[in-house]
Design a protein around this motif. Structure first.
Motif, PDB file in Angstrom:
ATOM      1  N   VAL A  65      -0.922  -2.924  -4.092  1.00  0.00           N
ATOM      2  CA  VAL A  65      -0.973  -2.076  -5.278  1.00  0.00           C
ATOM      3  C   VAL A  65      -2.365  -1.470  -5.411  1.00  0.00           C
ATOM      4  O   VAL A  65      -3.366  -2.179  -5.324  1.00  0.00           O
ATOM      5  N   ASP A  66      -2.412  -0.153  -5.603  1.00  0.00           N
ATOM      6  CA  ASP A  66      -3.708   0.511  -5.816  1.00  0.00           C
ATOM      7  C   ASP A  66      -3.474   1.792  -6.600  1.00  0.00           C
ATOM      8  O   ASP A  66      -2.329   2.224  -6.774  1.00  0.00           O
ATOM      9  N   ASP A  67      -4.583   2.419  -7.039  1.00  0.00           N
ATOM     10  CA  ASP A  67      -4.433   3.622  -7.862  1.00  0.00           C
ATOM     11  C   ASP A  67      -4.366   4.889  -7.036  1.00  0.00           C
ATOM     12  O   ASP A  67      -3.775   5.879  -7.472  1.00  0.00           O
ATOM     13  N   LEU A  68      -4.988   4.893  -5.845  1.00  0.00           N
ATOM     14  CA  LEU A  68      -4.892   6.108  -5.021  1.00  0.00           C
ATOM     15  C   LEU A  68      -4.996   5.787  -3.546  1.00  0.00           C
ATOM     16  O   LEU A  68      -5.576   4.786  -3.142  1.00  0.00           O
ATOM     17  N   LEU A 116      -0.033 -13.634  -6.652  1.00  0.00           N
ATOM     18  CA  LEU A 116      -1.035 -12.616  -6.322  1.00  0.00           C
ATOM     19  C   LEU A 116      -1.927 -13.103  -5.187  1.00  0.00           C
ATOM     20  O   LEU A 116      -2.284 -14.282  -5.123  1.00  0.00           O
ATOM     21  N   ALA A 117      -2.272 -12.187  -4.291  1.00  0.00           N
ATOM     22  CA  ALA A 117      -3.256 -12.463  -3.238  1.00  0.00           C
ATOM     23  C   ALA A 117      -4.188 -11.262  -3.131  1.00  0.00           C
ATOM     24  O   ALA A 117      -3.920 -10.196  -3.693  1.00  0.00           O
ATOM     25  N   ILE A 118      -5.289 -11.436  -2.404  1.00  0.00           N
ATOM     26  CA  ILE A 118      -6.310 -10.393  -2.306  1.00  0.00           C
ATOM     27  C   ILE A 118      -6.682 -10.183  -0.844  1.00  0.00           C
ATOM     28  O   ILE A 118      -6.774 -11.137  -0.068  1.00  0.00           O
ATOM     29  N   VAL A 119      -6.886  -8.927  -0.480  1.00  0.00           N
ATOM     30  CA  VAL A 119      -7.476  -8.611   0.826  1.00  0.00           C
ATOM     31  C   VAL A 119      -8.932  -8.247   0.563  1.00  0.00           C
ATOM     32  O   VAL A 119      -9.224  -7.246  -0.094  1.00  0.00           O
ATOM     33  N   ASP A 120      -9.832  -9.069   1.031  1.00  0.00           N
ATOM     34  CA  ASP A 120     -11.262  -8.843   0.822  1.00  0.00           C
ATOM     35  C   ASP A 120     -11.808  -8.039   1.990  1.00  0.00           C
ATOM     36  O   ASP A 120     -11.740  -8.470   3.145  1.00  0.00           O
ATOM     37  N   LYS A 121     -12.323  -6.846   1.675  1.00  0.00           N
ATOM     38  CA  LYS A 121     -12.847  -5.994   2.752  1.00  0.00           C
ATOM     39  C   LYS A 121     -14.369  -5.941   2.686  1.00  0.00           C
ATOM     40  O   LYS A 121     -14.961  -5.926   1.615  1.00  0.00           O
ATOM     41  N   GLY A 175     -12.063  -5.323  -6.478  1.00  0.00           N
ATOM     42  CA  GLY A 175     -12.130  -4.449  -7.643  1.00  0.00           C
ATOM     43  C   GLY A 175     -10.778  -4.091  -8.232  1.00  0.00           C
ATOM     44  O   GLY A 175     -10.692  -3.696  -9.400  1.00  0.00           O
ATOM     45  N   GLY A 176      -9.713  -4.214  -7.451  1.00  0.00           N
ATOM     46  CA  GLY A 176      -8.391  -3.846  -7.939  1.00  0.00           C
ATOM     47  C   GLY A 176      -7.548  -5.008  -8.416  1.00  0.00           C
ATOM     48  O   GLY A 176      -6.346  -4.857  -8.642  1.00  0.00           O
ATOM     49  N   VAL A 177      -8.174  -6.182  -8.590  1.00  0.00           N
ATOM     50  CA  VAL A 177      -7.428  -7.389  -8.951  1.00  0.00           C
ATOM     51  C   VAL A 177      -6.725  -7.236 -10.299  1.00  0.00           C
ATOM     52  O   VAL A 177      -5.564  -7.635 -10.458  1.00  0.00           O
TER      53      VAL A 177
END
Length: 339
Positions: free
Chosen positions: A229-232, A199-204, A183-185
């Motif tokens: 990187v995230d918003d909170l 860019l890479a992604i950690v899928d949880k 969701g934060g991509v």
């Protein structure tokens, strides 16, 4: 047409240091003293909130600086009651400057019989008399559509880009930006584009709410300095777990850039004891002493950006110009003059 009166700032109790810093920055820009309007925002013995404004605000362009962070309900009520006090005192325009917009995570009905609390908060602010909202990194950008009044949503990405270019100078070839979930991509991609990094992604995957069952890294992070990187950041459990997974996948260092440092419960202890080399947050939420004293947490100021955004709103000029890193270089000159 530019306003004829000077902008006036007033602050609740949620983050007075930020409000004072914004006032100082505006004083520098205006070449005159810009202070906070003299007022008292206090509680009766039964915890009812009472506001009294000691200065004349009739016909003024007012800016209430009040994040709705913990305690969210108290700070939201302060904001609503301050708005009512100013409206009844004949203020011409009221802008709610909300560096951290509480209840933003409740932006949709994820299951049956649940509220959309972010919409309710939008209704409350509008009905109280707010004419415009200025905020930073909304959890979901569609929240702007919950309002029937103008909403300016600033972004931390340009400031974070400045910080990364400054602190990782000469190492940018090794930097990789990481989204902590699918969701934060979009947010991570925006920062990656600004600094020219992959860019890479950690899928949880979650088996039930609040518990992460497993994480998988999508992308090659071996030998990379990873920047999450995230918003909170709330309790920091997912963030610290993501850092561990990245190190196990071959990353040499893990850093995190998070806009809003909610830092609830064991968050500070988790970050301090984690494999993360640094966590960078903004001062949208007033940091606790524990956050300030944590050896691997660093705070980036937002006052220069908010001060300029308020001045642009007051003068009727573009706020979206602050979305560009180049625009922020002179604003943050004292902090990033070597970029």
């Amino acid at each position: 047409m530019p306003a004829m009166t000077e902008p006036k700032l007033i602050s609740g109790n949620a983050n007075r240091p930020l409000a004072q810093a914004i006032a100082r920055r505006m004083s520098m820009h205006r070449g005159m003293s810009v202070g906070l309007v003299d007022a008292r925002v206090e509680r009766f013995n039964d915890q009812e909130i009472f506001v009294e404004v000691y200065e004349n605000v009739r016909g003024e362009d007012m800016y209430i600086i009040q994040p709705t962070s913990n305690p969210a309900n108290d700070n939201l009520m302060e904001l609503l009651i301050m708005t009512d006090a100013l409206k009844r005192s004949s203020a011409d325009r009221i802008t709610a400057v909300i560096p951290y917009f509480g209840y933003a995570r409740q932006d949709r009905r994820a299951k049956a019989r649940t509220p959309i609390s972010a919409k309710l908060v939008a209704n409350l602010l509008t009905e109280a008399g707010v004419d415009r909202v200025l905020t930073l990194d909304l959890h979901a950008t569609q929240i702007q559509g919950f309002f029937d009044i103008p909403v300016d949503n600033l972004y931390a990405a340009p400031v974070f880009a400045l910080d990364i270019l400054h602190h990782f100078k000469g190492q940018l070839d090794d930097v990789m930006v990481i989204s902590p979930d699918v969701g934060g991509v979009a947010r991570a991609r925006e920062l990656a584009k600004r600094i020219g990094a992959p860019l890479a992604i950690v899928d949880k995957r979650r088996e039930k709410a609040g518990e992460v069952a497993g994480m998988t890294v999508i992308g090659e992070v071996t030998g990379k300095k990873c920047i999450i990187v995230d918003d909170l950041c709330d309790t920091a459990g997912t963030l610290c777990k993501a850092a561990e997974v990245l190190i196990e996948a071959g990353a040499t260092e893990v850093h995190s850039y998070i806009t809003h440092g909610v830092m609830s419960g064991p968050a500070v202890e988790r970050v301090t004891n984690s494999v993360m080399k640094s966590l960078v947050i903004t001062d949208s939420i007033e940091p606790t002493e524990a956050v300030k004293n944590a050896p691997n947490i660093r705070i980036v100021p937002t006052a220069p950006m908010f001060a300029q955004a308020i001045l642009n709103t007051w003068s009727g000029t573009s706020v979206s110009s602050l979305f560009e890193t180049d625009t922020l270089v002179p604003i943050y000159e004292g902090l990033y003059s070597t970029v």
